[in-house]
Design a protein around this motif. Structure first.
Motif, PDB file in Angstrom:
ATOM      1  N   UNK A  76      -0.437  -5.619   7.852  1.00 41.31           N
ATOM      2  CA  UNK A  76      -1.361  -6.747   7.773  1.00 41.31           C
ATOM      3  C   UNK A  76      -1.297  -7.604   9.036  1.00 41.31           C
ATOM      4  N   UNK A  77      -0.096  -7.754   9.585  1.00 44.07           N
ATOM      5  CA  UNK A  77       0.083  -8.597  10.773  1.00 44.07           C
ATOM      6  C   UNK A  77      -0.249  -7.878  12.069  1.00 44.07           C
ATOM      7  N   UNK A  78      -0.308  -6.553  12.022  1.00 41.85           N
ATOM      8  CA  UNK A  78      -0.549  -5.767  13.245  1.00 41.85           C
ATOM      9  C   UNK A  78      -1.690  -4.778  12.999  1.00 41.85           C
ATOM     10  N   UNK A  79      -2.925  -5.238  13.106  1.00 47.58           N
ATOM     11  CA  UNK A  79      -4.067  -4.340  12.863  1.00 47.58           C
ATOM     12  C   UNK A  79      -4.089  -3.128  13.786  1.00 47.58           C
ATOM     13  N   UNK A  80      -3.466  -3.247  14.977  1.00 42.69           N
ATOM     14  CA  UNK A  80      -3.444  -2.125  15.907  1.00 42.69           C
ATOM     15  C   UNK A  80      -2.422  -1.067  15.575  1.00 42.69           C
ATOM     16  N   UNK A  81      -1.545  -1.333  14.615  1.00 36.63           N
ATOM     17  CA  UNK A  81      -0.550  -0.360  14.187  1.00 36.63           C
ATOM     18  C   UNK A  81      -1.238   0.674  13.302  1.00 36.63           C
ATOM     19  N   UNK A  82      -1.283   1.903  13.771  1.00 41.82           N
ATOM     20  CA  UNK A  82      -1.988   2.950  13.028  1.00 41.82           C
ATOM     21  C   UNK A  82      -1.032   3.585  12.022  1.00 41.82           C
ATOM     22  N   UNK A  83      -1.604   4.163  10.981  1.00 37.32           N
ATOM     23  CA  UNK A  83      -0.772   4.654   9.885  1.00 37.32           C
ATOM     24  C   UNK A  83      -1.287   5.990   9.359  1.00 37.32           C
ATOM     25  N   UNK A  84      -0.341   6.882   9.139  1.00 37.71           N
ATOM     26  CA  UNK A  84      -0.640   8.125   8.419  1.00 37.71           C
ATOM     27  C   UNK A  84       0.210   8.139   7.160  1.00 37.71           C
ATOM     28  N   UNK A  85      -0.387   8.589   6.075  1.00 41.03           N
ATOM     29  CA  UNK A  85       0.348   8.694   4.826  1.00 41.03           C
ATOM     30  C   UNK A  85       0.011  10.031   4.180  1.00 41.03           C
ATOM     31  N   UNK A  86       0.468  10.217   2.959  1.00 41.65           N
ATOM     32  CA  UNK A  86       0.394  11.551   2.369  1.00 41.65           C
ATOM     33  C   UNK A  86      -0.055  11.473   0.917  1.00 41.65           C
ATOM     34  N   UNK A  87      -0.526  12.614   0.430  1.00 42.73           N
ATOM     35  CA  UNK A  87      -0.877  12.754  -0.978  1.00 42.73           C
ATOM     36  C   UNK A  87      -0.251  14.045  -1.487  1.00 42.73           C
TER      37      UNK A  87
END
Length: 304
Positions: free
Chosen positions: A51-62
């Motif tokens: 939330x504080x770092x919009x430029x931080x990209x994220x990958x997650x899994x299912x």
């Protein structure tokens, strides 16, 4: 050119602080996670930093229901037997979990969603059908703006011959109805412990070489093989890879120097460990001839 250092959250201790460190430098501003990591707390602990770092990209899994298995069963998207088995890539469940991941992470659009360990689906003959149906769900999510790309995160799928990059590309093309699909990433183990995949990549072959030909992102997981390399490798091996580096730094740089690898995942809780890793990956890549020499030295010690 070396691969980028990327924060992995499997077994990470202070997730929020580590994510904020990763966000501090553009070259490391990517975090890889999964809803079942850290006994189901990974997404919740990451959300404030995201939330504080919009430029931080994220990958997650299912794929793994924990936590949320009971909620998925109650929602009618996961049969009780699949919840008990602890893994499902059924299309309805994947659709439900993508939405749940977005809400938990506080991101309208996930940068990448990985299908987690497709080798766990059971019957290899059924796996292509499952993947095609699931890819269609992920294509729908991408078209709706809920994710940018998707991929496969596997521990043994490539090594066991259960999946190939060529087949994944074909199935995604069928699911999307076009070669212009959003399957753009693979995640697999790359280290000097299991060096076969690295050796193949040196010649542009294997899953890494084939994915690189297509311009896909390649995430190298377990570059220190769960810490085994730090305990087992020697100072002589480190000097052979890159004089002046510690064993851990040299082994990380080896994975990051593998042709086609674009991101190296590291779960580093301590600030000093993160900075040491970043310093190693800021160095020039280890030349291919040197990596071949090291693989030849290690050949008697790994399968194949």
């Amino acid at each position: 050119m070396t691969a980028a250092l990327t924060l992995g959250t499997y077994l990470l201790r202070d997730v929020e602080a580590a994510a904020r460190r990763a966000a501090a430098a553009p070259g490391t501003a990517w975090v890889d996670t999964a809803p079942n990591y850290l006994t189901g707390r990974a997404h919740r602990l990451l959300a404030p930093a995201l939330a504080d770092h919009p430029g931080l990209r994220v990958s997650t899994k299912v794929g793994f229901p924990a936590p949320g298995g009971a909620a998925a069963v109650a929602a009618g998207v996961l049969p009780p037997e699949d919840a008990e088995r602890g893994h499902s890539l059924a299309a309805g469940y994947v659709r439900w979990q993508v939405e749940r991941n977005r809400v938990a992470l506080g991101r309208a659009c996930l940068d990448t969603a990985f299908l987690h360990n497709p080798e766990r689906t059971g019957d290899p003959a059924v796996l292509p059908i499952v993947l095609r149906e699931t890819f269609a769900v992920l294509e729908e999510a991408a078209s709706a703006g809920h994710l940018s790309t998707y991929g496969i995160a596997t521990w043994s799928g490539f090594a066991e011959g259960l999946i190939t990059v060529e087949e994944l590309d074909r199935l995604a093309t069928e699911a999307a109805g076009s070669p212009d699909h959003r399957l753009r990433a693979v995640q697999l183990s790359v280290s000097l412990v299991e060096a076969d995949v690295l050796e193949l990549a040196l010649d542009g072959r294997g899953p890494i070489g084939t994915a690189a030909e297509r311009g896909w992102q390649v995430f190298a997981s377990a570059p220190l093989h769960g810490g085994e390399l730090v305990r087992a490798a020697t100072d002589d091996l480190a000097a052979l890879l890159r004089p002046g580096l510690s064993v851990a730094q040299a082994c990380l740089l080896a994975a990051a120097s593998c042709p086609g690898v674009t991101k190296v995942l590291l779960s580093a809780s301590a600030p000093a460990h993160w900075e040491t890793a970043r310093a190693a990956l800021d160095q020039a890549a280890i030349p291919l001839w040197n990596l071949r020499k090291v693989c030849d030295v290690l050949a008697p010690h790994h399968p194949g």
